[in-house]
Each structure stands twice: as structure tokens, then as C-alpha cells.
Design a protein around this motif. Structure first.
Motif, PDB file in Angstrom:
ATOM      1  N   ILE A   1      32.483  31.803  34.245  1.00  0.00           N
ATOM      2  CA  ILE A   1      32.892  32.831  35.435  1.00  0.00           C
ATOM      3  C   ILE A   1      33.986  32.269  36.493  1.00  0.00           C
ATOM      4  CG2 ILE A   1      31.982  34.498  37.109  1.00  0.00           C
ATOM      5  CD1 ILE A   1      30.392  34.849  34.707  1.00  0.00           C
ATOM      6  N   LYS A   2      34.843  33.325  36.392  1.00  0.00           N
ATOM      7  CA  LYS A   2      35.928  33.207  37.318  1.00  0.00           C
ATOM      8  C   LYS A   2      36.683  31.932  37.253  1.00  0.00           C
ATOM      9  CE  LYS A   2      33.849  34.302  41.264  1.00  0.00           C
ATOM     10  NZ  LYS A   2      33.820  34.601  42.647  1.00  0.00           N
ATOM     11  N   TYR A   3      36.988  31.481  35.812  1.00  0.00           N
ATOM     12  CA  TYR A   3      37.727  30.318  35.697  1.00  0.00           C
ATOM     13  C   TYR A   3      39.412  30.703  35.680  1.00  0.00           C
ATOM     14  CZ  TYR A   3      37.236  31.243  30.890  1.00  0.00           C
ATOM     15  OH  TYR A   3      37.410  31.994  29.485  1.00  0.00           O
ATOM     16  N   LYS A   4      40.113  29.892  35.653  1.00  0.00           N
ATOM     17  CA  LYS A   4      41.416  30.103  35.946  1.00  0.00           C
ATOM     18  C   LYS A   4      42.283  29.605  34.486  1.00  0.00           C
ATOM     19  CE  LYS A   4      45.749  28.337  38.331  1.00  0.00           C
ATOM     20  NZ  LYS A   4      46.298  27.539  39.267  1.00  0.00           N
ATOM     21  N   THR A   5      42.936  30.646  34.311  1.00  0.00           N
ATOM     22  CA  THR A   5      43.773  30.438  32.830  1.00  0.00           C
ATOM     23  C   THR A   5      45.275  30.720  32.891  1.00  0.00           C
ATOM     24  OG1 THR A   5      41.801  31.213  31.412  1.00  0.00           O
ATOM     25  CG2 THR A   5      43.934  31.273  30.328  1.00  0.00           C
ATOM     26  N   ILE A   6      45.970  29.609  32.448  1.00  0.00           N
ATOM     27  CA  ILE A   6      47.531  29.889  32.597  1.00  0.00           C
ATOM     28  C   ILE A   6      48.051  30.348  31.050  1.00  0.00           C
ATOM     29  CG2 ILE A   6      49.536  28.995  33.172  1.00  0.00           C
ATOM     30  CD1 ILE A   6      47.906  29.284  35.497  1.00  0.00           C
ATOM     31  N   THR A   7      48.681  31.508  31.021  1.00  0.00           N
ATOM     32  CA  THR A   7      49.243  31.803  29.783  1.00  0.00           C
ATOM     33  C   THR A   7      50.356  30.951  29.505  1.00  0.00           C
ATOM     34  OG1 THR A   7      50.750  33.557  30.771  1.00  0.00           O
ATOM     35  CG2 THR A   7      48.662  34.231  30.319  1.00  0.00           C
ATOM     36  N   LYS A   8      51.018  31.229  27.973  1.00  0.00           N
ATOM     37  CA  LYS A   8      52.314  30.305  27.643  1.00  0.00           C
ATOM     38  C   LYS A   8      53.553  30.747  28.639  1.00  0.00           C
ATOM     39  CE  LYS A   8      50.720  29.970  22.908  1.00  0.00           C
ATOM     40  NZ  LYS A   8      50.826  30.259  21.455  1.00  0.00           N
ATOM     41  N   ASP A   9      53.557  31.762  29.055  1.00  0.00           N
ATOM     42  CA  ASP A   9      54.746  32.361  29.847  1.00  0.00           C
ATOM     43  C   ASP A   9      54.437  32.011  31.348  1.00  0.00           C
ATOM     44  OD1 ASP A   9      53.032  34.275  30.468  1.00  0.00           O
ATOM     45  OD2 ASP A   9      54.370  35.863  29.864  1.00  0.00           O
ATOM     46  N   GLY A  10      53.467  31.419  31.864  1.00  0.00           N
ATOM     47  CA  GLY A  10      53.131  30.877  33.036  1.00  0.00           C
ATOM     48  C   GLY A  10      52.495  31.875  33.912  1.00  0.00           C
ATOM     49  N   ARG A  11      51.947  33.210  33.448  1.00  0.00           N
ATOM     50  CA  ARG A  11      51.156  33.907  34.423  1.00  0.00           C
ATOM     51  C   ARG A  11      49.797  33.363  34.400  1.00  0.00           C
ATOM     52  NH1 ARG A  11      50.155  38.021  31.403  1.00  0.00           N
ATOM     53  NH2 ARG A  11      51.395  37.418  29.648  1.00  0.00           N
ATOM     54  N   THR A  12      49.051  33.714  35.696  1.00  0.00           N
ATOM     55  CA  THR A  12      47.868  33.075  35.922  1.00  0.00           C
ATOM     56  C   THR A  12      46.818  34.393  35.879  1.00  0.00           C
ATOM     57  OG1 THR A  12      48.616  31.812  37.820  1.00  0.00           O
ATOM     58  CG2 THR A  12      46.531  32.472  37.710  1.00  0.00           C
ATOM     59  N   LEU A  13      45.821  33.950  34.970  1.00  0.00           N
ATOM     60  CA  LEU A  13      44.810  34.852  34.603  1.00  0.00           C
ATOM     61  C   LEU A  13      43.466  34.496  35.464  1.00  0.00           C
ATOM     62  CD1 LEU A  13      45.144  35.313  30.752  1.00  0.00           C
ATOM     63  CD2 LEU A  13      46.318  36.457  32.819  1.00  0.00           C
ATOM     64  N   LYS A  14      42.584  35.340  35.904  1.00  0.00           N
ATOM     65  CA  LYS A  14      41.142  35.008  36.320  1.00  0.00           C
ATOM     66  C   LYS A  14      40.250  35.733  35.338  1.00  0.00           C
ATOM     67  CE  LYS A  14      38.099  36.584  39.898  1.00  0.00           C
ATOM     68  NZ  LYS A  14      38.032  37.444  41.123  1.00  0.00           N
ATOM     69  N   SER A  15      39.732  34.471  34.604  1.00  0.00           N
ATOM     70  CA  SER A  15      38.867  34.708  33.392  1.00  0.00           C
ATOM     71  C   SER A  15      37.316  34.721  33.481  1.00  0.00           C
ATOM     72  CB  SER A  15      39.319  34.059  32.352  1.00  0.00           C
ATOM     73  OG  SER A  15      40.772  34.123  32.165  1.00  0.00           O
ATOM     74  N   SER A  16      36.481  35.573  32.710  1.00  0.00           N
ATOM     75  CA  SER A  16      35.213  35.202  32.576  1.00  0.00           C
ATOM     76  C   SER A  16      34.744  35.221  30.919  1.00  0.00           C
ATOM     77  CB  SER A  16      34.444  36.151  33.212  1.00  0.00           C
ATOM     78  OG  SER A  16      34.672  35.951  34.737  1.00  0.00           O
ATOM     79  N   THR A  17      33.770  34.492  30.738  1.00  0.00           N
ATOM     80  CA  THR A  17      33.251  34.469  29.427  1.00  0.00           C
ATOM     81  C   THR A  17      31.785  34.719  29.355  1.00  0.00           C
ATOM     82  OG1 THR A  17      35.160  33.153  28.345  1.00  0.00           O
ATOM     83  CG2 THR A  17      33.006  33.163  27.043  1.00  0.00           C
ATOM     84  N   LEU A  18      31.295  35.854  28.812  1.00  0.00           N
ATOM     85  CA  LEU A  18      29.742  36.000  28.879  1.00  0.00           C
ATOM     86  C   LEU A  18      29.396  35.742  27.444  1.00  0.00           C
ATOM     87  CD1 LEU A  18      30.308  39.298  30.995  1.00  0.00           C
ATOM     88  CD2 LEU A  18      30.044  36.986  31.788  1.00  0.00           C
ATOM     89  N   PHE A  19      28.414  34.943  27.266  1.00  0.00           N
ATOM     90  CA  PHE A  19      27.720  34.838  25.780  1.00  0.00           C
ATOM     91  C   PHE A  19      26.822  35.762  25.685  1.00  0.00           C
ATOM     92  CE2 PHE A  19      29.655  30.360  27.088  1.00  0.00           C
ATOM     93  CZ  PHE A  19      30.328  30.402  26.235  1.00  0.00           C
ATOM     94  N   ILE A  20      26.758  36.060  24.205  1.00  0.00           N
ATOM     95  CA  ILE A  20      25.813  37.253  23.739  1.00  0.00           C
ATOM     96  C   ILE A  20      24.842  36.566  22.912  1.00  0.00           C
ATOM     97  CG2 ILE A  20      25.756  39.446  22.624  1.00  0.00           C
ATOM     98  CD1 ILE A  20      28.787  39.918  23.333  1.00  0.00           C
TER      99      ILE A  20
ATOM    100  N   GLY B   1      28.017  35.899  19.775  1.00  0.00           N
ATOM    101  CA  GLY B   1      29.450  36.380  20.277  1.00  0.00           C
ATOM    102  C   GLY B   1      29.443  36.112  21.757  1.00  0.00           C
ATOM    103  N   CYS B   2      30.685  36.591  22.093  1.00  0.00           N
ATOM    104  CA  CYS B   2      30.906  36.371  23.557  1.00  0.00           C
ATOM    105  C   CYS B   2      32.064  37.361  23.952  1.00  0.00           C
ATOM    106  CB  CYS B   2      31.404  35.094  24.004  1.00  0.00           C
ATOM    107  SG  CYS B   2      33.111  34.777  23.315  1.00  0.00           S
ATOM    108  N   LEU B   3      31.822  37.857  25.401  1.00  0.00           N
ATOM    109  CA  LEU B   3      32.565  39.276  25.811  1.00  0.00           C
ATOM    110  C   LEU B   3      33.614  38.416  26.824  1.00  0.00           C
ATOM    111  CD1 LEU B   3      33.275  42.104  26.013  1.00  0.00           C
ATOM    112  CD2 LEU B   3      31.908  42.098  27.890  1.00  0.00           C
ATOM    113  N   CYS B   4      34.900  38.527  26.849  1.00  0.00           N
ATOM    114  CA  CYS B   4      35.778  37.908  27.574  1.00  0.00           C
ATOM    115  C   CYS B   4      36.657  38.744  28.226  1.00  0.00           C
ATOM    116  CB  CYS B   4      36.610  36.988  26.742  1.00  0.00           C
ATOM    117  SG  CYS B   4      36.095  35.321  25.727  1.00  0.00           S
ATOM    118  N   ILE B   5      36.739  38.486  29.564  1.00  0.00           N
ATOM    119  CA  ILE B   5      37.518  39.277  30.565  1.00  0.00           C
ATOM    120  C   ILE B   5      38.554  38.483  31.151  1.00  0.00           C
ATOM    121  CG2 ILE B   5      37.416  41.094  32.489  1.00  0.00           C
ATOM    122  CD1 ILE B   5      34.344  41.532  31.911  1.00  0.00           C
TER     123      ILE B   5
END
Length: 218
Positions: A77-96, A105-109
Motif C-alpha cells: 500500500i502507498k509505495y513510491k514508483t518512479i517511471t522511466k521518464d522520471g514521474r513519481t507514482l503513488k502505488s498500491s498492489t492488492l492481491f486476489i 491475481g492482483c489489482l494495481c493502482i
């Protein structure tokens, strides 16, 4: 991957993908993964422009690592991801999980918060007062194992002060970064120019040009 091979639980969740993304807007990417095939796991995606993925794309590295390590007990929940072009994402992965408690499976936001970080910096500057004291870091108290640790720490500190993704740094911003690091003596460390060039997404010659420009006016 054909639709008949997808677990019924995952099929039932496909409508959620578009529903969530439409609710949260165009800066929110929602991805549904079938973990039976991690290298082509995406079975539904909305706002794929954020990471450039589409149906049939593989999982991100963090998700694949979670599979390898069997880290399914807690959602990410709420981990940081950096895209290849340097943008910052706030990410969560929910396992199903299925009825046997097996992860299928998993649902990623992924929410692109780059513009919000820029706004945060503007608001911070507008609300700052002269009563606030600058925070300083005593590097002698840090447990650095080698000189590269000092390099990484100093570069990270200066870039974090900018409070915006590399993608949004102007030429003047980058020159200011180089100037701050020059004043801290970073460029006495071997490999510092190459490391900073990679972090700023410029060539090493650009870093040298910035340094020449800075030193001419000192």
C-alpha cells in the motif's frame, strides 16, 4: 492468453478497473493481473498511458519480486514508483485469492502525483516564514560504509530539496543542483559526474558544461 483461461474471480473484477480509474481521473492507472502468467499478466487496464502498458504486458518488478518471495500476506500500500521518464507514482498492489486461499491475481493502482509534488513545493514556499530554522545534517553521525554512500546521500538530499520529479526540472534547476553539489565538494568523488548525469537524465558533457558555467562566475 484467451479469456476462457482467466479465473472467474478475475473476470468478475474486470469492470472494477475502468470504474476505479474513471472515479479517480486520468492520473490514475488501474491494472488487473493474472499471476498465472507474470510475463503477460495484464488482462485489463485503464489509463495505461501512465506506465505505457497494455493488455498482455508483464508485471512490474516489485510485483514479480513479491511473487518470488511469496509475499502475499500483506497488500503493498502507498509505495513510491518512479517511471522511466522520471514521474513519481503513488502505488498500491492488492492481491486476489481464490476459495483455496491461493493468490491468483492482483489489482494495481498507480496515481501519477508528479503535478501534486510541484504544487506542494509551491505551497511550501508560499507558507514558509523567516521564523523557520533550516535543518542541517551532520554527516559525521551517519554510518557511511564508503565514499559512494556519501555521494548517493548528498545527491539524494539536494534532489529532494527540489521536491519535484526530474522530468520537471528546468535547465536552471539542474544548474542549481550542480552548483549545490559543487559547494558540498561532491565532484571530488570519483564517478560523481557520471552518477549525477544518470540521475539528471543528461550527458556527462552537460554536467561538465554546467560546472564550467558555474566556475566562470565565481
Amino acid at each position: 492468453m484467451t479469456i476462457k483461461k482467466v479465473h472467474p474471480l478475475l473476470l468478475n473484477m474486470i469492470p472494477l478497473v475502468e470504474g476505479i480509474s474513471k472515479t479517480l481521473g486520468s492520473n490514475c492507472e488501474v491494472v488487473l493481473h493474472d499471476l498465472k502468467n507474470p510475463e503477460n499478466s495484464v488482462i485489463a487496464i485503464s489509463n495505461g498511458h501512465i506506465t505505457g502498458r497494455e493488455i498482455g504486458s508483464p508485471m512490474a518488478e516489485k510485483g514479480i519480486n513479491a511473487i518470488r518471495e511469496d509475499e502475499y500476506e500483506k497488500n503493498l500500500i502507498k509505495y513510491k514508483t518512479i517511471t522511466k521518464d522520471g514521474r513519481t507514482l503513488k502505488s498500491s498492489t492488492l492481491f486476489i485469492k481464490d476459495e483455496s486461499n491461493e493468490v491468483i491475481g492482483c489489482l494495481c493502482i498507480n496515481v501519477d502525483i508528479s503535478e501534486f509534488l510541484v504544487a506542494q513545493k509551491v505551497i511550501s514556499e508560499l507558507t514558509q516564514t523567516i521564523d523557520e530554522k533550516e535543518k542541517t545534517i551532520d554527516y559525521s553521525k551517519n554510518n557511511f560504509e564508503n565514499v559512494n554512500d556519501i555521494l548517493y546521500s548528498l545527491v539524494r538530499e539536494v534532489l529532494e530539496e527540489k521536491a519535484k520529479p526530474i522530468k520537471y526540472l528546468t535547465r536552471n534547476d539542474k544548474i542549481e543542483v550542480v552548483n549545490q553539489l559543487e559547494e558540498k565538494g561532491v565532484f571530488l568523488i570519483k564517478g560523481s559526474v557520471e552518477y549525477l548525469a544518470e540521475k539528471l537524465c543528461v550527458s556527462i558533457y552537460t554536467i561538465y558544461n554546467y560546472l564550467d558555467e558555474i566556475r566562470r562566475f565565481k
